[in-house]
Scaffold this motif. Structure first.
Motif, short mmCIF file in Angstrom:
data_model
loop_
_atom_site.label_atom_id
_atom_site.label_comp_id
_atom_site.label_asym_id
_atom_site.label_seq_id
_atom_site.Cartn_x
_atom_site.Cartn_y
_atom_site.Cartn_z
N LYS A 66 -8.42 -5.14 1.93
CA LYS A 66 -9.51 -5.53 2.81
C LYS A 66 -10.19 -6.81 2.32
O LYS A 66 -10.50 -7.70 3.10
CB LYS A 66 -10.54 -4.40 2.91
N ALA A 67 -10.45 -6.87 1.02
CA ALA A 67 -11.10 -8.05 0.45
C ALA A 67 -10.92 -8.05 -1.06
O ALA A 67 -10.60 -7.02 -1.66
CB ALA A 67 -12.59 -8.06 0.81
N LEU A 68 -11.13 -9.19 -1.66
CA LEU A 68 -11.06 -9.29 -3.11
C LEU A 68 -12.19 -8.49 -3.75
O LEU A 68 -13.27 -8.35 -3.18
CB LEU A 68 -11.18 -10.76 -3.54
N SER A 69 -11.92 -7.97 -4.93
CA SER A 69 -12.93 -7.23 -5.67
C SER A 69 -13.76 -8.18 -6.52
O SER A 69 -13.24 -8.84 -7.42
CB SER A 69 -12.26 -6.20 -6.58
N GLY A 70 -15.05 -8.25 -6.23
CA GLY A 70 -15.93 -9.11 -7.01
C GLY A 70 -16.02 -8.64 -8.46
O GLY A 70 -16.03 -9.46 -9.39
N HIS A 71 -16.09 -7.32 -8.66
CA HIS A 71 -16.16 -6.78 -10.02
C HIS A 71 -14.94 -7.21 -10.84
O HIS A 71 -15.07 -7.67 -11.98
CB HIS A 71 -16.23 -5.25 -9.98
N LEU A 125 -5.53 -5.95 -8.14
CA LEU A 125 -4.49 -6.79 -8.74
C LEU A 125 -4.67 -8.25 -8.35
O LEU A 125 -4.61 -9.15 -9.20
CB LEU A 125 -3.11 -6.30 -8.32
N ALA A 126 -4.90 -8.50 -7.07
CA ALA A 126 -5.09 -9.88 -6.61
C ALA A 126 -6.31 -10.51 -7.27
O ALA A 126 -6.29 -11.67 -7.68
CB ALA A 126 -5.25 -9.90 -5.09
#
Length: 220
Positions: A66-71, A125-126
């Motif tokens: 859905k979206a990149l993980s900021g954490h 992962l991304a």
């Protein structure tokens, strides 16, 4: 504080600011500018990916992305660079070991994000790959630019910067993403991070929107 909160904006943004001040106080002006640009670009990319999902429902169903993980991105970008900078006066192999230790810590946090279902494996992962890549760009630049010097003033200013940015509460940035997504997309409600993302979220009266958004914010 949960372990995963290490990657929160309330922790990593002040840490990134402290790194920048460390470089500035060490008279590594160009390196400090490069670090600020790298970090800002990464934050912008993460924010754009979240806005695309929240406002327009853009995601990759086959990968559960859905979206990149900021954490995950922040820890992968900041922790390796932090250890690398702190070991600036040490031999090159120790700086590389410090960077590797930071990567290992970020991978561990990413695994927790997946384990507790804050993000999917593809999202983490991304984000980790992009974060580590950002850190490596900084390391490559540090090899060609003047290295910072460290003294008591540098340490003191960096700590003051960390606590100052903490007091500004950068964590509120996350809560503004929903508002920005709704403003530009023209929707009344954002797409949900949980199930049913391929359908529009149920519309509710505006009086209830504030309460409904609590469960719709990005997990990080």
């Amino acid at each position: 504080m949960y372990v995963i909160d290490i990657g929160h904006t309330a922790v990593m943004v002040p840490t990134a600011g402290a790194i920048a001040v460390w470089l500035i106080c060490g008279r590594a002006w160009k390196l400090a500018s490069c670090w600020c640009l790298i970090f800002a670009a990464g934050l912008g990319l993460v924010a754009l990916s979240k806005l695309a999902f929240l406002g327009w429902g853009l995601y990759v169903p086959s990968l559960g992305f859905k979206a990149l993980s900021g954490h995950a991105w922040r820890t992968a970008a900041v922790l390796p660079v932090l250890l690398f900078v702190l070991l600036q006066s040490a031999p090159g192999r120790w700086r590389e070991r410090g960077f590797a230790a930071g990567v290992a810590l970020s991978i561990g946090l990413g695994a927790l994000l997946i384990l507790f279902r804050f993000h999917t494996a593809s999202e983490v992962l991304a984000s980790l790959v992009l974060g580590v890549a950002a850190g490596r760009v900084f390391v490559r630049l540090s090899a060609t630019l003047p290295a910072p010097g460290a003294n008591r003033q540098t340490v003191a200013m960096s700590l003051l910067t960390f606590f100052f940015i903490c007091s500004v509460k950068p964590s509120t940035i996350n809560h503004r993403l929903v508002d920005v997504a709704l403003y530009f997309s023209g929707r009344d409600q954002p797409y949900r991070w949980t199930s049913g993302v391929d359908a529009c979220a149920a519309r509710q009266p505006r009086a209830q929107q504030g309460a409904s958004k609590v469960g719709l914010h990005s997990p990080g």
